[in-house]
Design an enzyme around this catalytic site. Structure first.
Site, PDB file in Angstrom:
ATOM      1  N   GLU A  82       0.884  -1.315  -0.027  1.00 54.24           N
ATOM      2  CA  GLU A  82      -0.100   0.070  -0.086  1.00 54.24           C
ATOM      3  C   GLU A  82       0.952   1.287  -0.097  1.00 54.24           C
ATOM      4  O   GLU A  82       0.633   2.270  -0.473  1.00 54.24           O
ATOM      5  CB  GLU A  82      -0.776  -0.122   1.271  1.00 54.24           C
ATOM      6  CG  GLU A  82      -1.872  -1.064   1.194  1.00 54.24           C
ATOM      7  CD  GLU A  82      -2.696  -1.398   2.377  1.00 54.24           C
ATOM      8  OE1 GLU A  82      -3.812  -1.969   2.399  1.00 54.24           O
ATOM      9  OE2 GLU A  82      -2.325  -0.737   3.513  1.00 54.24           O
ATOM     10  N   ASP A 141     -11.305  -6.997  -1.872  1.00 55.59           N
ATOM     11  CA  ASP A 141     -12.095  -8.376  -1.743  1.00 55.59           C
ATOM     12  C   ASP A 141     -13.451  -7.958  -1.285  1.00 55.59           C
ATOM     13  O   ASP A 141     -13.834  -6.974  -0.753  1.00 55.59           O
ATOM     14  CB  ASP A 141     -11.426  -9.314  -0.872  1.00 55.59           C
ATOM     15  CG  ASP A 141     -11.119  -8.779   0.723  1.00 55.59           C
ATOM     16  OD1 ASP A 141     -11.759  -9.031   1.580  1.00 55.59           O
ATOM     17  OD2 ASP A 141     -10.347  -7.801   0.784  1.00 55.59           O
TER      18      ASP A 141
END
Length: 229
Positions: free
Chosen positions: A13, A199
């Site tokens: 990230e 997800d």
């Protein structure tokens, strides 16, 4: 010198934001690596906090204590709860809640934190900026303003997903945002949380998380690139 603080939990990230930065230098404080640089001529300081609410809160306070901040952005991935958002879409928090904070035995609502309240509201001007971007965005993904639920659990169980959705009407869930929001609120630092869906909790979404992590990082980084331009 004023900085925009950017916090993310994971190496992947952080890396996607670092690609946007120029004039990079590094400062280490309490074994945390703070990367200083610019994005579109704006001074930024980027730091990896690690996963979970305690790591996020600790890092946020160290960031605030050591840098003169204009505001804080938390970026990262999230699990989708809103059926109308897809993997790779971006959720910008208007407010956040800690879905696992529970003092209902004392007569409070789920998520209510003593002396703080239930919800943490992102800075109105930063949310307004995000809405303007969404209204004019021409990207291959969607973005919405919504509610993000934070807790110390990677949500896989469908019943937990359904409970969080039912209790808070949250659009996505993750593990750091509301802890960062709590520290910023207590320290009077403006903040916003920007997440991309990696997800959807379905009992096996850890596989999807690994598969779509890079895509999700790429998507919120595109949003940040526009946001800071």
């Amino acid at each position: 010198m004023k900085y925009i603080g950017i916090i993310a939990a994971m190496t992947e990230e952080i890396a996607s934001i670092k690609k946007l930065m120029s004039d990079i230098s590094v400062k280490n404080i309490y074994e945390l690596e703070f990367t200083l640089g610019t994005i579109h001529s704006k001074n930024v300081v980027l730091v990896k906090c690690g996963v979970g609410k305690v790591n996020a809160a600790r890092t946020t306070q160290i960031l605030i204590d050591n840098f003169d901040l204009e505001y804080v952005i938390n970026v990262g991935t999230a699990g989708g709860l809103n059926e109308n958002i897809e993997i790779g879409d971006v959720v910008i928090a208007e407010k956040l809640v800690q879905h696992d904070f529970d003092i209902t035995a004392g007569g409070h609502e789920k998520g209510y934190i003593s002396h703080v309240g239930k919800y943490f509201n992102c800075d109105e001007n930063l949310v307004k900026r995000s809405k303007e971007i969404i209204d004019n965005m021409n990207e291959d993904f969607n973005a919405i303003i919504g509610l993000i639920a934070t807790g110390d659990i990677f949500v896989q169980d469908i019943s937990i997903k359904d409970r969080i959705k039912e209790e808070f009407n949250a659009d996505c869930t993750e593990m750091e945002g509301a802890a960062i929001a709590q520290v910023c609120t207590l320290d009077n630092i403006p903040f916003i949380v920007i997440r991309s869906i990696s997800d959807k909790p379905n009992g096996n979404n850890s596989v999807d998380f690994e598969k779509f992590l890079e895509l999700a990082c790429e998507r919120y980084s595109k949003f940040i690139d526009i946001f800071l331009n």
